[in-house]
Design a protein around this motif. Structure first.
Motif, short mmCIF file in Angstrom:
data_model
loop_
_atom_site.label_atom_id
_atom_site.label_comp_id
_atom_site.label_asym_id
_atom_site.label_seq_id
_atom_site.Cartn_x
_atom_site.Cartn_y
_atom_site.Cartn_z
N PRO C 176 0.82 -1.21 0.00
CA PRO C 176 0.00 0.00 0.00
C PRO C 176 0.86 1.26 0.00
CG PRO C 176 -0.91 -1.59 1.52
CD PRO C 176 0.40 -2.16 1.03
N LYS C 177 0.43 2.22 -0.79
CA LYS C 177 1.16 3.48 -0.94
C LYS C 177 1.38 4.13 0.42
CE LYS C 177 -0.75 7.00 -3.03
NZ LYS C 177 -1.50 7.77 -4.05
N GLY C 178 2.61 4.48 0.69
CA GLY C 178 2.90 5.19 1.94
C GLY C 178 3.27 4.30 3.10
N LEU C 179 3.06 3.00 2.98
CA LEU C 179 3.30 2.12 4.12
C LEU C 179 4.76 2.19 4.58
CD1 LEU C 179 1.63 0.04 5.84
CD2 LEU C 179 2.91 -1.73 4.63
N ASN C 180 4.92 2.38 5.86
CA ASN C 180 6.24 2.63 6.44
C ASN C 180 6.23 2.10 7.86
OD1 ASN C 180 8.40 3.85 7.83
ND2 ASN C 180 8.36 5.66 6.50
N PHE C 181 7.05 1.10 8.13
CA PHE C 181 7.04 0.49 9.46
C PHE C 181 8.22 0.95 10.31
CE2 PHE C 181 4.43 -3.55 8.18
CZ PHE C 181 3.24 -2.87 8.40
N THR C 182 8.88 2.06 9.91
CA THR C 182 10.08 2.45 10.67
C THR C 182 9.74 3.02 12.05
OG1 THR C 182 10.10 4.59 9.55
CG2 THR C 182 11.49 2.87 8.61
N LYS C 183 8.52 3.51 12.23
CA LYS C 183 8.13 4.02 13.55
C LYS C 183 7.13 3.09 14.24
CE LYS C 183 6.84 8.10 12.02
NZ LYS C 183 6.20 9.42 12.12
N TYR C 184 7.10 1.86 13.80
CA TYR C 184 6.14 0.84 14.29
C TYR C 184 6.21 0.70 15.81
CZ TYR C 184 3.61 -3.63 14.00
OH TYR C 184 2.69 -4.65 14.11
N HIS C 193 7.77 -9.52 18.50
CA HIS C 193 8.45 -10.29 17.45
C HIS C 193 8.42 -9.58 16.11
CE1 HIS C 193 7.52 -12.90 20.71
NE2 HIS C 193 6.26 -13.01 20.36
N ARG C 194 9.63 -9.38 15.54
CA ARG C 194 9.72 -8.71 14.26
C ARG C 194 10.21 -9.69 13.20
NH1 ARG C 194 12.62 -3.83 14.38
NH2 ARG C 194 12.13 -3.38 16.55
N MET C 341 5.29 -7.40 7.44
CA MET C 341 5.70 -7.39 8.85
C MET C 341 6.84 -6.39 9.04
SD MET C 341 7.03 -10.75 10.90
CE MET C 341 5.51 -11.56 11.27
N PRO C 342 6.89 -5.71 10.18
CA PRO C 342 8.00 -4.78 10.41
C PRO C 342 9.33 -5.52 10.54
CG PRO C 342 6.63 -4.97 12.37
CD PRO C 342 5.92 -5.72 11.28
N VAL C 343 10.36 -4.97 9.92
CA VAL C 343 11.67 -5.64 10.00
C VAL C 343 12.38 -5.25 11.30
CG1 VAL C 343 11.95 -5.80 7.52
CG2 VAL C 343 12.80 -3.78 8.71
#
Lengths: 343, 343, 343
Positions: C176-184, C193-194, C341-343
């Motif tokens: 999805p456009k914009g998806l960003n897990f860096t501030k998850y 668990h990542r 999943m967030p890395v």
């Protein structure tokens, strides 16, 4: 002083009396989602904003039966808490669509009273009006119920039996402002059959059946704030059964009628109706319809079809009444209504 | 490393610890519709935007018990997954109404621990706070539970038993900003009884009953993301029964209390509560209330009523406890709360 | 002319045919609320607008499985009304998130037909596309079903068996456009668990179980306007049981997988799936997962995990198939999907 509502008894009603019912209710898309979870409702006008816009409406209104159930539910504590039987409906009209966010309330005017010869009960006729937050008439209908007397020695009131028309004349049906079926998409609606394809006298078996569960009918009935004990409390009836709200059967049958009447989109008139036999959990509800009449309307591309909708718990026949003129035991509902259909 | 949550055990709690619970939840009108389908809720302030506006609110808030259930549900995986018993509530306050679209999350602070003399379990006290997306306090309450030890040989922690007030003082109740009952419409609200009509010590039998089904309590309990196994998994208990979430009984009883307390509109304080006996599918829940106290407030036309709400599975009496001081077997819930009522 | 839909039979399908399914459906927060009432869904991205915004989305989308169910439900009257069996899924992709207020419709293209050697049935492959009100592709998948012939003497069509990939290549997954897990926020999401914590081959028992009730699966299945008789009508099967919609089991298992896979947030690919055995009311559904593969993506902080999700009605083992290569009787579902999943 007792704080709880014991409901009205026969001698509490007088012709001319207007009862302003509690509790107003704001309805939105949550109520629609629950309606679609409770019934297999698929009429496209009530499912898709884009489909509704293509038919000239600003967006998709709430199902007509949501309007009916919300308006009806409010009358229960004042009209039918001590009712022995729900005897009939007449002169029902849907006047203004219900849009998500509208707030509905109800008022009933007593238009008839007649004590029964046994002296224990009487019949009360009320004309109920559902109003929105702008005090616009959303819908109205006449209902008559048999109600117990509190005091068997109370004098009988003067009998007033209202004159009710057996059919709402097509000229008095209200077609929602802007409704236009000239660009109607039959493929998205689910069936190709249009006004011209239906013949007066034609009967349609809607084929599908739904086996009813307690949790479903209770959730649906509660949603309309209908709190008649008999629907919820298994200890009320000697047989330990919970009676299913008659409106639940109406909505179930109407939704099942999609299969064969997918284009009978909007309900605009209620000519009459009988809850022929009680419905209980475990019953498998089926439905069939009969085309009773057809009429043109002034709205572009819009015809009116008068339909009999019959709910049964046993399929396979169109039998309705026995030789004695009484409904057969498998018949649950006999409803007579007007719907709008693309010509 | 195991990935699944085994829950906290007694020795995992320490006074001062703050647990930030997962999962935040945005609640809207869909949750309200489901609340009305799950419980016979009819309090007008939570049903109609116009009624709420007439009482000085911008529109109708979500039911106070929705706030409680959402806040409570989040604490289950961290607080009560290994709980043997939910022992009590205290010092509960509703501080900010929940408006459709708000996002709720929960935090709990451990405020007490006490190992039981059997060495196998201990009592943990937590103060839970529900916060909205602006980090405003929505509600808070203290709950204490009996929790298993993981390691029976673990040392007992220093005992800390918090001092909890038995009643939230009326001065500490928070009245929603703008609330004004001077133009309150008793007819639309459903009952004429106002603050002055209730006497301390008065008891009200709410008359109606609801027979509970598995599907309903599971749907309601899931809606609050409460995932305690015992409510959903029929294989957990030796008797094959699913235990009904205590909050389901609270909401059911509160909704039934409309009949006699229709004007006890807003819940603002939770003084205490006990889930006296377990509730199971098939039980018919009834309720009665007792007026415990009354107090004035600063808000125009608004009084505070302290009520005991008792849920039972057998009607007809106000009996609560036996000669041994224990709750009678038919008592499900004994709740003590503050509500706001028009004077 | 019969008005009701008898459904298509094997000889009614031809490769290249495109079926535009009825009825478009506007979905909003009510459908989400019901999803959360039907399944113990807790993935934070689909629960909280703020959590979703923190992940770069405008607000919380509707659950990916809502998109699947709505798209799938529309195909039932045209594709599987006369189906004997739902044989498999492949090449599924979620392309555009569904936002509250979107209207979904479905189209299916017939991409394969093969008459069975018994001459009574055949296999039909369709590629179904779900589109929103902007005609954007929401999701797509291939499904193949075994369908009855109407006329056993009808000629067999030329066999066309589509070439289907066993796994959707990671390059073709749409993020999805914009998806960003860096501030998850792992704490609010419910588990620490990542991506890096999961190993290929790792199996996770999701521990929890849900005992299924008739009312729940019927309400959920109706909500998606899936009207296959066998889910609703207890008189259809000789054993009087209502077969539970396979998608109900998928959603139940996916929701249960939160416990151990709370951070497998978005479903973006469906590689395959088998409804191994039928599920009925009274079954207690449990789930386990196996990590099949892992891949990086271009989106910041976002990894892709390929998971096998297995639903069973008996816990305690990871057994899937017997020595004969057939699914063991307690296995309900074997699904192969990609999640982010967030890395």
């Amino acid at each position: 002083m007792t704080k709880t509502n014991a409901g009205r008894f026969f001698e509490d009603y007088a012709v001319g009396q207007v009862i302003r019912h509690a509790v107003p209710r704001t309805v939105k898309m949550g109520e629609r989602a629950l309606y679609h979870a409770a019934y297999p409702a698929r009429h496209a006008l009530y499912s898709s904003d884009q489909f509704a816009q293509n038919c000239g409406l600003p967006f998709s209104p709430l199902d007509d039966m949501i309007a009916f159930h919300v308006v009806f539910g409010k009358t229960v504590p004042d009209v039918s808490l001590n009712a022995v039987a729900n005897l009939g409906y007449a002169e029902g009209r849907w006047v203004t669509p219900v849009w998500p966010g509208d707030t509905l309330r109800s008022e009933s005017e007593v238009i008839g009273v007649k004590q029964n010869s046994n002296g224990k009960t009487g019949v009360v006729w009320v004309r109920t009006r559902g109003l929105n937050q702008h005090d616009e008439l959303v819908m109205e209908y006449v209902r008559w119920v048999m109600v117990r007397k509190r005091d068997l020695d109370a004098d009988a009131p003067e009998t007033v039996v209202p004159e009710l028309r057996s059919v709402v004349p097509v000229e008095e049906l209200v077609i929602p402002k802007g409704l236009n079926f000239t660009k109607y998409d039959f493929e998205l609606a689910g069936e190709p059959h249009r006004f011209g394809d239906y013949e007066i006298g034609e009967k349609i078996d809607h084929v599908d059946g739904v086996t009813i569960e307690e949790a479903e009918h209770m959730m649906a009935t509660r949603l309309w704030q209908n709190t008649a004990k008999v629907h919820f409390d298994a200890t009320v009836r000697p047989d330990g059964k919970r009676l299913i709200y008659g409106g639940h059967v109406i909505s179930m049958a109407r939704a099942l009628s999609f299969n064969g009447l997918a284009n009978a989109q909007m309900i605009v008139g209620l000519n009459g109706g009988a809850h022929a036999n009680p419905c209980f959990s475990g019953d498998t509800v089926r439905a069939w319809s009969e085309v009773l009449d057809k009429a043109d309307t002034d709205a572009p591309g819009v015809g009116a079809v008068r339909l009999r909708l019959v709910a049964v718990k046993e399929g396979g026949s169109f039998d309705l009444k026995g030789d004695d003129g009484k409904y057969l035991p498998h018949v649950l509902l006999d409803l007579d209504y007007w719907a709008l259909m693309p010509v």
